[in-house]
Design a protein around this motif. Sequence first.
Motif, PDB file in Angstrom:
ATOM      1  N   SER A  51      37.107  43.804  57.453  1.00 40.66           N
ATOM      2  CA  SER A  51      36.685  42.965  56.334  1.00 40.66           C
ATOM      3  C   SER A  51      37.787  42.905  55.279  1.00 40.66           C
ATOM      4  CB  SER A  51      35.404  43.528  55.718  1.00 40.66           C
ATOM      5  OG  SER A  51      35.674  44.787  55.130  1.00 40.66           O
ATOM      6  N   ASP A  53      37.668  42.636  51.173  1.00 40.16           N
ATOM      7  CA  ASP A  53      36.850  42.560  49.967  1.00 40.16           C
ATOM      8  C   ASP A  53      37.651  42.050  48.776  1.00 40.16           C
ATOM      9  OD1 ASP A  53      34.398  43.855  51.112  1.00 40.16           O
ATOM     10  OD2 ASP A  53      35.885  45.427  51.476  1.00 40.16           O
ATOM     11  N   GLN A  74      38.269  33.106  52.255  1.00 39.97           N
ATOM     12  CA  GLN A  74      37.098  32.850  51.413  1.00 39.97           C
ATOM     13  C   GLN A  74      35.983  32.161  52.204  1.00 39.97           C
ATOM     14  OE1 GLN A  74      37.144  29.871  48.143  1.00 39.97           O
ATOM     15  NE2 GLN A  74      36.939  31.706  46.872  1.00 39.97           N
ATOM     16  N   ASN A  77      34.407  34.862  54.182  1.00 42.01           N
ATOM     17  CA  ASN A  77      33.722  35.838  53.337  1.00 42.01           C
ATOM     18  C   ASN A  77      33.647  35.289  51.910  1.00 42.01           C
ATOM     19  OD1 ASN A  77      32.767  37.973  51.847  1.00 42.01           O
ATOM     20  ND2 ASN A  77      34.468  39.344  52.286  1.00 42.01           N
ATOM     21  N   PRO A  78      32.592  34.577  51.573  1.00 42.48           N
ATOM     22  CA  PRO A  78      32.475  33.977  50.238  1.00 42.48           C
ATOM     23  C   PRO A  78      32.493  34.986  49.089  1.00 42.48           C
ATOM     24  CG  PRO A  78      30.831  33.060  51.730  1.00 42.48           C
ATOM     25  CD  PRO A  78      31.467  34.227  52.435  1.00 42.48           C
ATOM     26  N   ASN A  79      32.255  36.254  49.374  1.00 40.77           N
ATOM     27  CA  ASN A  79      32.239  37.271  48.329  1.00 40.77           C
ATOM     28  C   ASN A  79      33.596  37.909  48.075  1.00 40.77           C
ATOM     29  OD1 ASN A  79      29.464  36.974  47.849  1.00 40.77           O
ATOM     30  ND2 ASN A  79      29.022  38.218  49.651  1.00 40.77           N
ATOM     31  N   VAL A  80      34.627  37.474  48.788  1.00 39.56           N
ATOM     32  CA  VAL A  80      35.952  38.067  48.601  1.00 39.56           C
ATOM     33  C   VAL A  80      36.453  37.764  47.189  1.00 39.56           C
ATOM     34  CG1 VAL A  80      37.239  36.072  49.513  1.00 39.56           C
ATOM     35  CG2 VAL A  80      38.249  38.360  49.621  1.00 39.56           C
ATOM     36  N   SER A  81      37.093  38.747  46.590  1.00 38.32           N
ATOM     37  CA  SER A  81      37.730  38.569  45.281  1.00 38.32           C
ATOM     38  C   SER A  81      39.205  38.278  45.525  1.00 38.32           C
ATOM     39  CB  SER A  81      37.583  39.833  44.440  1.00 38.32           C
ATOM     40  OG  SER A  81      36.221  40.076  44.143  1.00 38.32           O
ATOM     41  N   ARG A 101      38.195  30.194  44.305  1.00 37.80           N
ATOM     42  CA  ARG A 101      37.677  30.799  43.089  1.00 37.80           C
ATOM     43  C   ARG A 101      38.391  32.132  42.827  1.00 37.80           C
ATOM     44  NH1 ARG A 101      33.925  29.296  46.442  1.00 37.80           N
ATOM     45  NH2 ARG A 101      33.307  31.385  46.995  1.00 37.80           N
TER      46      ARG A 101
END
Length: 124
Positions: A51, A53, A74, A77-81, A101
Motif C-alpha cells: 500500500s 499511504d 490516487q 487509493n483515494p485516501n493517499v496523502s 488533491r
Amino acid sequence: MNIVIMEKSNIDLYLLRDEVKTALKQMGRTEIQVKGFTDYRRAEHYLENHSCDILFAEPQLIGKNGLAFAKEIQDANPNVSIIFITVYEDQILQAVRMHLRPVDYLLKPVPENVQGILQNILAG
C-alpha cells in the motif's frame, strides 16, 4: 503504514528519505516504512504488493509524468496523502487541474518542515 518517495534525482531522493526517516524517528513513528525510488517501473512493481499511504512525488520523473503517476496512485487509493516535491510552484497548479488533491507541497531544496507536514497527516 507506508510512505513512498518518487524522485528523479538520486541525491534528492537520499536527502528527502533521510529527512522523512529522521522526522518519523523524532515523532516516535518508527513502525512506518519508507521506500524511495527514482525508477517509476520499480515503484509500480513495489506498489503491486504494498500500500501507499503517503506519497512524496516529483512532478517530472524520468520516463513518466510524475503528476500522472500520482493520479494513478490516487485512483487506486483515494485516501493517499500526496505531497509534491518541486522547484516550480506552477507544477502544483497543474496537479490541481488534474483533480489531484495534494495535502501539501515542498519546494526544493528539501525544507526543514517535513516533520510538520507528516505530523499534520498522521494526526488527521
